[in-house]
Motif scaffolding. Sequence first.
Motif, PDB file in Angstrom:
ATOM      1  N   SER A  15       0.810  -1.222   0.000  1.00 60.48           N
ATOM      2  CA  SER A  15       0.000   0.000   0.000  1.00 60.48           C
ATOM      3  C   SER A  15       0.848   1.279   0.000  1.00 60.48           C
ATOM      4  O   SER A  15       0.511   2.237  -0.689  1.00 60.48           O
ATOM      5  CB  SER A  15      -0.956  -0.001   1.194  1.00 60.48           C
ATOM      6  N   PRO A  16       1.959   1.361   0.771  1.00 55.75           N
ATOM      7  CA  PRO A  16       2.758   2.584   0.719  1.00 55.75           C
ATOM      8  C   PRO A  16       3.380   2.865  -0.646  1.00 55.75           C
ATOM      9  O   PRO A  16       3.848   3.979  -0.894  1.00 55.75           O
ATOM     10  CB  PRO A  16       3.848   2.326   1.771  1.00 55.75           C
ATOM     11  N   ALA A  17       3.385   1.882  -1.549  1.00 51.74           N
ATOM     12  CA  ALA A  17       4.016   2.068  -2.865  1.00 51.74           C
ATOM     13  C   ALA A  17       3.046   2.536  -3.936  1.00 51.74           C
ATOM     14  O   ALA A  17       3.453   2.789  -5.066  1.00 51.74           O
ATOM     15  CB  ALA A  17       4.664   0.757  -3.317  1.00 51.74           C
ATOM     16  N   VAL A  18       1.741   2.684  -3.616  1.00 55.14           N
ATOM     17  CA  VAL A  18       0.759   2.930  -4.676  1.00 55.14           C
ATOM     18  C   VAL A  18       1.011   4.241  -5.421  1.00 55.14           C
ATOM     19  O   VAL A  18       0.885   4.298  -6.656  1.00 55.14           O
ATOM     20  CB  VAL A  18      -0.695   2.889  -4.128  1.00 55.14           C
ATOM     21  N   SER A  19       1.366   5.297  -4.723  1.00 53.29           N
ATOM     22  CA  SER A  19       1.562   6.589  -5.385  1.00 53.29           C
ATOM     23  C   SER A  19       2.788   6.573  -6.280  1.00 53.29           C
ATOM     24  O   SER A  19       2.787   7.146  -7.376  1.00 53.29           O
ATOM     25  CB  SER A  19       1.670   7.706  -4.345  1.00 53.29           C
ATOM     26  N   ASP A  20       3.856   5.914  -5.833  1.00 57.43           N
ATOM     27  CA  ASP A  20       5.062   5.815  -6.654  1.00 57.43           C
ATOM     28  C   ASP A  20       4.796   5.001  -7.912  1.00 57.43           C
ATOM     29  O   ASP A  20       5.283   5.339  -8.999  1.00 57.43           O
ATOM     30  CB  ASP A  20       6.196   5.188  -5.837  1.00 57.43           C
ATOM     31  N   VAL A  21       4.019   3.922  -7.787  1.00 59.08           N
ATOM     32  CA  VAL A  21       3.666   3.116  -8.958  1.00 59.08           C
ATOM     33  C   VAL A  21       2.792   3.927  -9.906  1.00 59.08           C
ATOM     34  O   VAL A  21       2.975   3.884 -11.129  1.00 59.08           O
ATOM     35  CB  VAL A  21       2.953   1.824  -8.522  1.00 59.08           C
ATOM     36  N   MET A  22       1.872   4.687  -9.362  1.00 58.71           N
ATOM     37  CA  MET A  22       1.001   5.524 -10.188  1.00 58.71           C
ATOM     38  C   MET A  22       1.818   6.513 -11.019  1.00 58.71           C
ATOM     39  O   MET A  22       1.600   6.668 -12.230  1.00 58.71           O
ATOM     40  CB  MET A  22       0.021   6.280  -9.287  1.00 58.71           C
ATOM     41  N   VAL A  23       2.774   7.170 -10.384  1.00 61.20           N
ATOM     42  CA  VAL A  23       3.599   8.155 -11.087  1.00 61.20           C
ATOM     43  C   VAL A  23       4.525   7.470 -12.087  1.00 61.20           C
ATOM     44  O   VAL A  23       4.638   7.894 -13.241  1.00 61.20           O
ATOM     45  CB  VAL A  23       4.403   8.990 -10.067  1.00 61.20           C
TER      46      VAL A  23
END
Length: 262
Positions: free
Chosen positions: A171-179
């Motif tokens: 879950s903490p990686a979702v924004s980095d994956v999105m970008v």
Amino acid sequence: MHGLWWLVALAAFALTACATAPPAPVAELAPSGKLKAAINFGNPILAMKDAASGEPRGVSVDLSRELGRRLGVPVELVTFTSAGKVVEAVRDAQVDIAFVAIDPVRGADMLQTPPYVIIEGAYLVRNDSPIRRNEEVDQAGNRVVVGNGSAYDLYLSRELKAARLVKAPTSPAVSDVMVAQNLEVAAGVKQQLEADAKRLPGLRLLPGRFMVINQAMGLPKGREAGARYLESFIEEMKTSGFVAQALARHGIQGAAVAPPGR
């Protein structure tokens, strides 16, 4: 005589309380002689690493240690980076207790208490995204990043009809994956996404929430006496102010103590 009547009444009340309070089933909650507690760093509302020591801290850590104190056993904190791995550990009885969102899929693999904390799920998009409301996310062409096996993954797998889910490792990686993958939406704990919006330029949260998550304690199936004890324990932790004080002590905002159960 009047004073004697009160003493008798007080004694009767104490006996009744002792009779109704479930005994501590140490053999079910700590069969190895120590309480193995799963601590998920993937949800910052519940647990995080202390900046100075690197040790786990948070409301789930405090509840684990308080439970161990009451059972009279040492506590072993077993740390994870995703809820999916926690659920697997509970299912396989590698841990004795865990702190997970209530969900029918997870309920098939474990016993769960009533909730102790309520948190919100939110969406994150780019500043230039045409998406302005939560209701606009579920459209063809939108790809929504979720932590693999997270409460958001389970919920949106059922609810989304047109948008497509993309699984991040945690879950903490979702924004980095999105970008990194130029995706349209990230979904997760509201507080985590708020921090990501400050850390990563050009992102914004959609207003409101798309789901409410009830966080509970879980334990392996077949430990019904342990589950009854944990239910009583969680209710006391809520009504006594323990949960509220733990949230405040660890600087957690945006999470609410769940209302009393039955």
